[in-house]
Scaffold this active site. Structure first.
Site, PDB file in Angstrom:
ATOM      1  N   TYR A  24       0.820  -1.223   0.000  1.00 20.39           N
ATOM      2  CA  TYR A  24       0.000   0.000   0.000  1.00 20.39           C
ATOM      3  C   TYR A  24       0.855   1.275   0.000  1.00 20.39           C
ATOM      4  O   TYR A  24       0.326   2.372  -0.145  1.00 20.39           O
ATOM      5  CB  TYR A  24      -0.932   0.048   1.224  1.00 20.39           C
ATOM      6  CG  TYR A  24      -1.936  -1.073   1.336  1.00 20.39           C
ATOM      7  CD1 TYR A  24      -2.154  -1.969   0.288  1.00 20.39           C
ATOM      8  CD2 TYR A  24      -2.675  -1.251   2.497  1.00 20.39           C
ATOM      9  CE1 TYR A  24      -3.072  -2.999   0.415  1.00 20.39           C
ATOM     10  CE2 TYR A  24      -3.599  -2.277   2.622  1.00 20.39           C
ATOM     11  CZ  TYR A  24      -3.784  -3.151   1.583  1.00 20.39           C
ATOM     12  OH  TYR A  24      -4.696  -4.175   1.712  1.00 20.39           O
ATOM     13  N   HIS A  64       0.095 -11.633   1.619  1.00 21.07           N
ATOM     14  CA  HIS A  64      -0.967 -10.819   1.005  1.00 21.07           C
ATOM     15  C   HIS A  64      -1.732 -11.580  -0.090  1.00 21.07           C
ATOM     16  O   HIS A  64      -2.941 -11.467  -0.210  1.00 21.07           O
ATOM     17  CB  HIS A  64      -0.315  -9.557   0.421  1.00 21.07           C
ATOM     18  CG  HIS A  64      -1.233  -8.396   0.269  1.00 21.07           C
ATOM     19  ND1 HIS A  64      -0.811  -7.090   0.406  1.00 21.07           N
ATOM     20  CD2 HIS A  64      -2.547  -8.321  -0.012  1.00 21.07           C
ATOM     21  CE1 HIS A  64      -1.831  -6.275   0.215  1.00 21.07           C
ATOM     22  NE2 HIS A  64      -2.889  -6.996  -0.048  1.00 21.07           N
TER      23      HIS A  64
HETATM   24  N1  LIG Z   1      -5.944  -8.326   1.449  1.00 20.51           N
HETATM   25  C1  LIG Z   1      -6.282  -7.788   0.303  1.00 20.51           C
HETATM   26  O1  LIG Z   1      -5.942  -8.292  -0.782  1.00 20.51           O
HETATM   27  C2  LIG Z   1      -7.131  -6.542   0.295  1.00 20.51           C
HETATM   28  C3  LIG Z   1      -7.748  -6.131  -0.900  1.00 20.51           C
HETATM   29  C4  LIG Z   1      -8.527  -4.996  -0.871  1.00 20.51           C
HETATM   30  C5  LIG Z   1      -8.667  -4.257   0.313  1.00 20.51           C
HETATM   31  N2  LIG Z   1      -8.019  -4.661   1.452  1.00 20.51           N
HETATM   32  C6  LIG Z   1      -8.143  -3.884   2.714  1.00 20.51           C
HETATM   33  O2  LIG Z   1      -9.517  -3.689   2.988  1.00 20.51           O
HETATM   34  C7  LIG Z   1      -9.778  -2.305   3.138  1.00 20.51           C
HETATM   35  C8  LIG Z   1     -11.196  -1.975   2.735  1.00 20.51           C
HETATM   36  O3  LIG Z   1     -11.500  -2.413   1.427  1.00 20.51           O
HETATM   37  P1  LIG Z   1     -11.798  -1.420   0.199  1.00 20.51           P
HETATM   38  O4  LIG Z   1     -11.137  -0.117   0.434  1.00 20.51           O
HETATM   39  O5  LIG Z   1     -11.495  -2.194  -1.021  1.00 20.51           O
HETATM   40  O6  LIG Z   1     -13.382  -1.262   0.206  1.00 20.51           O
HETATM   41  P2  LIG Z   1     -14.516  -0.795   1.240  1.00 20.51           P
HETATM   42  O7  LIG Z   1     -13.987  -0.582   2.584  1.00 20.51           O
HETATM   43  O8  LIG Z   1     -15.638  -1.733   1.033  1.00 20.51           O
HETATM   44  O9  LIG Z   1     -14.997   0.582   0.616  1.00 20.51           O
HETATM   45  C9  LIG Z   1     -14.265   1.770   0.714  1.00 20.51           C
HETATM   46  C10 LIG Z   1     -15.089   2.897   0.071  1.00 20.51           C
HETATM   47  O10 LIG Z   1     -16.298   3.082   0.835  1.00 20.51           O
HETATM   48  C11 LIG Z   1     -16.394   4.448   1.221  1.00 20.51           C
HETATM   49  N3  LIG Z   1     -16.993   4.500   2.556  1.00 20.51           N
HETATM   50  C12 LIG Z   1     -16.481   4.022   3.717  1.00 20.51           C
HETATM   51  N4  LIG Z   1     -17.337   4.240   4.735  1.00 20.51           N
HETATM   52  C13 LIG Z   1     -18.411   4.857   4.193  1.00 20.51           C
HETATM   53  C14 LIG Z   1     -19.632   5.333   4.730  1.00 20.51           C
HETATM   54  N5  LIG Z   1     -19.912   5.204   6.026  1.00 20.51           N
HETATM   55  N6  LIG Z   1     -20.527   5.922   3.891  1.00 20.51           N
HETATM   56  C15 LIG Z   1     -20.261   6.036   2.578  1.00 20.51           C
HETATM   57  N7  LIG Z   1     -19.121   5.604   2.002  1.00 20.51           N
HETATM   58  C16 LIG Z   1     -18.207   5.024   2.805  1.00 20.51           C
HETATM   59  C17 LIG Z   1     -14.977   4.981   1.228  1.00 20.51           C
HETATM   60  O11 LIG Z   1     -15.005   6.367   1.000  1.00 20.51           O
HETATM   61  P3  LIG Z   1     -14.232   7.423   1.943  1.00 20.51           P
HETATM   62  O12 LIG Z   1     -12.839   6.976   2.092  1.00 20.51           O
HETATM   63  O13 LIG Z   1     -14.400   8.694   1.217  1.00 20.51           O
HETATM   64  O14 LIG Z   1     -14.929   7.412   3.271  1.00 20.51           O
HETATM   65  C18 LIG Z   1     -14.375   4.219   0.059  1.00 20.51           C
HETATM   66  O15 LIG Z   1     -14.687   4.859  -1.164  1.00 20.51           O
HETATM   67  C19 LIG Z   1      -8.690  -1.629   2.306  1.00 20.51           C
HETATM   68  O16 LIG Z   1      -8.523  -0.278   2.651  1.00 20.51           O
HETATM   69  C20 LIG Z   1      -7.506  -2.498   2.641  1.00 20.51           C
HETATM   70  O17 LIG Z   1      -6.972  -2.120   3.914  1.00 20.51           O
HETATM   71  C21 LIG Z   1      -7.281  -5.802   1.461  1.00 20.51           C
END
Ligand SMILES: NC(=O)c1ccc[n+]([C@@H]2O[C@H](COP(=O)([O-])OP(=O)(O)OC[C@H]3O[C@@H](n4cnc5c(N)ncnc54)[C@H](OP(=O)(O)O)[C@@H]3O)[C@@H](O)[C@H]2O)c1
Length: 274
Positions: A48, A106
Site C-alpha cells: 500500500y 498478502h
Molecule cells: N488483502 C487484500 O488483498 C485486500 C484487498 C482490498 C482491500 N483490502 C483492505 O480492505 C480495506 C477496505 O477495502 P476497500 O477499500 O477495497 O473497500 P470498502 O472498505 O468496502 O470501501 C471503501 C469505500 O467506501 C467508502 N466509505 C467508507 N465508509 C463509508 C460510509 N460510512 N458511507 C459512505 N461511504 C463510505 C470509502 O469512501 P471514503 O474513504 O471517502 O470514506 C471508500 O470509497 C482496504 O482499505 C484495505 O486495507 C485488502
C-alpha cells in the site's frame, strides 16, 4: 469493542480501519482521526506504500501501543524466505514498531511457488515474537486447508473479500471450525452495498444507513472482523456506529437472498478461487 482472540496469538478488534489507497499525510491524518474516535485496529500492507504514514500516526497518538492492533502484509513477489524476512523488517521499520500484531501473506505466490517454505518463514517470525500472530490473505480453501491441516502452520487469521454480495461460507466454516478469524476486506463492496433496494429497505426500517446494515451483517457473524476504509471523520464515525445496529432474522433472510457472486478484487495474479 469486541475482539477476536485465539490461542494462536491473535487479539483483534472486530472493526478495523482499512488504509488502502490512502497515502502520506492523508493516510496519517485518517489513522489519527480513527484512533481518536476509538478505532484500535489498523490494516496496512507493504504494497500500500503507506506503512510510513501509518507509523507516523502511531507515533503521534496518545493511545498506548499495546491497545492498538496493527495488521501488515508481505506482497506475493517477496515470498522466498529471505525476501519475506526482509519485507517484514522493512514493515517494522516503516511502521516504527518493534512488533506487528498480525502479519499476513498478502496473496499466494504463482507458478512453482513453494508454499511450505514461505509458511515456515512466516511461522519463524511468530516464534521470534516480532509478529504476535500470522495469517494469510486471498487463499482459496484447498490452500488454506493444506496450510492448517497438513502443514500445521499456526495461522490465526484469513483475510478475504467478503460482503453482502460475495459469499464466503466454505472459508468461514473452515475458519470457525479451526478457530481462525476471517477478516472481511472491501466489506462495503467499495460502496456498492448501498445500491441494493433490500439493504436500503432494512436501513429505512431501523433508521440507519445502508452501509451500517452491511457492516453489522458481517460483524454479527462469529469469527468475522471487517476493515472498511474511510477517509473522513464522518464515514469513520458512521462505520463505528454500525456496531449499535440490531438486525433481525427477517433482515438476515433478505440479505441471504442477494446475489453472492460479485467479486470485486480479482487481479491477474489471483489464484483460482474454487
Ligand atoms: N488483502 C487484500 O488483498 C485486500 C484487498 C482490498 C482491500 N483490502 C483492505 O480492505 C480495506 C477496505 O477495502 P476497500 O477499500 O477495497 O473497500 P470498502 O472498505 O468496502 O470501501 C471503501 C469505500 O467506501 C467508502 N466509505 C467508507 N465508509 C463509508 C460510509 N460510512 N458511507 C459512505 N461511504 C463510505 C470509502 O469512501 P471514503 O474513504 O471517502 O470514506 C471508500 O470509497 C482496504 O482499505 C484495505 O486495507 C485488502
Amino acid at each position: 469493542m469486541q475482539t477476536l482472540d485465539n490461542s494462536l496469538g491473535l487479539s483483534m478488534p472486530k472493526l478495523g480501519l482499512g488504509t488502502w489507497p490512502m497515502l502520506d499525510q492523508a493516510c496519517s491524518d485518517a489513522v489519527c482521526t480513527a484512533l481518536d474516535l476509538g478505532y484500535r485496529h489498523i490494516d496496512t500492507a507493504a504494497a500500500y506504500n503507506n506503512e510510513a504514514a501509518v507509523g507516523q500516526a502511531l507515533s503521534r497518538t496518545s493511545v498506548p501501543r499495546e491497545a492498538i492492533h496493527v495488521t501488515s502484509k508481505v506482497w506475493w513477489d517477496k515470498l522466498a524466505p529471505a525476501d519475506l524476512r526482509a519485507s517484514f523488517e522493512a514493515s517494522l521499520k516503516a511502521l516504527r514498531l518493534d512488533y506487528i500484531d498480525l502479519f499476513l501473506i498478502h496473496w499466494p505466490g504463482r507458478g512453482d511457488w513453494n508454499m511450505e517454505r514461505s509458511l515456515d518463514a512466516l511461522a519463524a517470525l511468530r516464534d521470534s515474537g516480532k509478529a504476535k500472530a500470522i495469517g494469510v490473505a486471498n487463499f482459496p480453501l484447498p490452500m488454506l486447508r493444506r496450510a492448517v491441516e497438513e502443514l500445521h502452520v499456526p495461522l490465526a487469521a484469513l483475510q478475504v473479500e467478503y460482503h453482502v454480495s460475495l459469499g464466503q461460507q466454505p472459508l468461514l466454516d473452515f475458519c470457525q471450525q479451526h478457530g481462525l478469524a476471517l477478516t472481511a476486506y472491501s466489506p462495503l463492496a467499495r460502496n456498492r452495498v448501498t445500491q441494493f433496494p433490500e439493504i436500503q429497505r432494512i436501513a429505512e426500517k431501523h433508521g440507519v444507513l445502508p452501509s451500517q446494515v452491511a457492516l453489522k451483517w458481517l460483524l454479527d457473524q462469529p469469527n468475522v472482523a471487517a476493515i472498511p476504509k474511510a477517509a473522513s471523520l464522518a464515514n469513520q464515525q458512521s462505520n463505528l456506529d454500525s456496531l449499535k445496529v440490531q438486525l433481525d432474522d427477517e433482515d438476515r433472510a433478505l440479505i441471504a437472498g442477494l446475489p453472492k457472486d460479485q467479486r470485486l478484487v480479482n487481479p491477474e495474479f489471483a489464484p483460482r478461487w474454487d
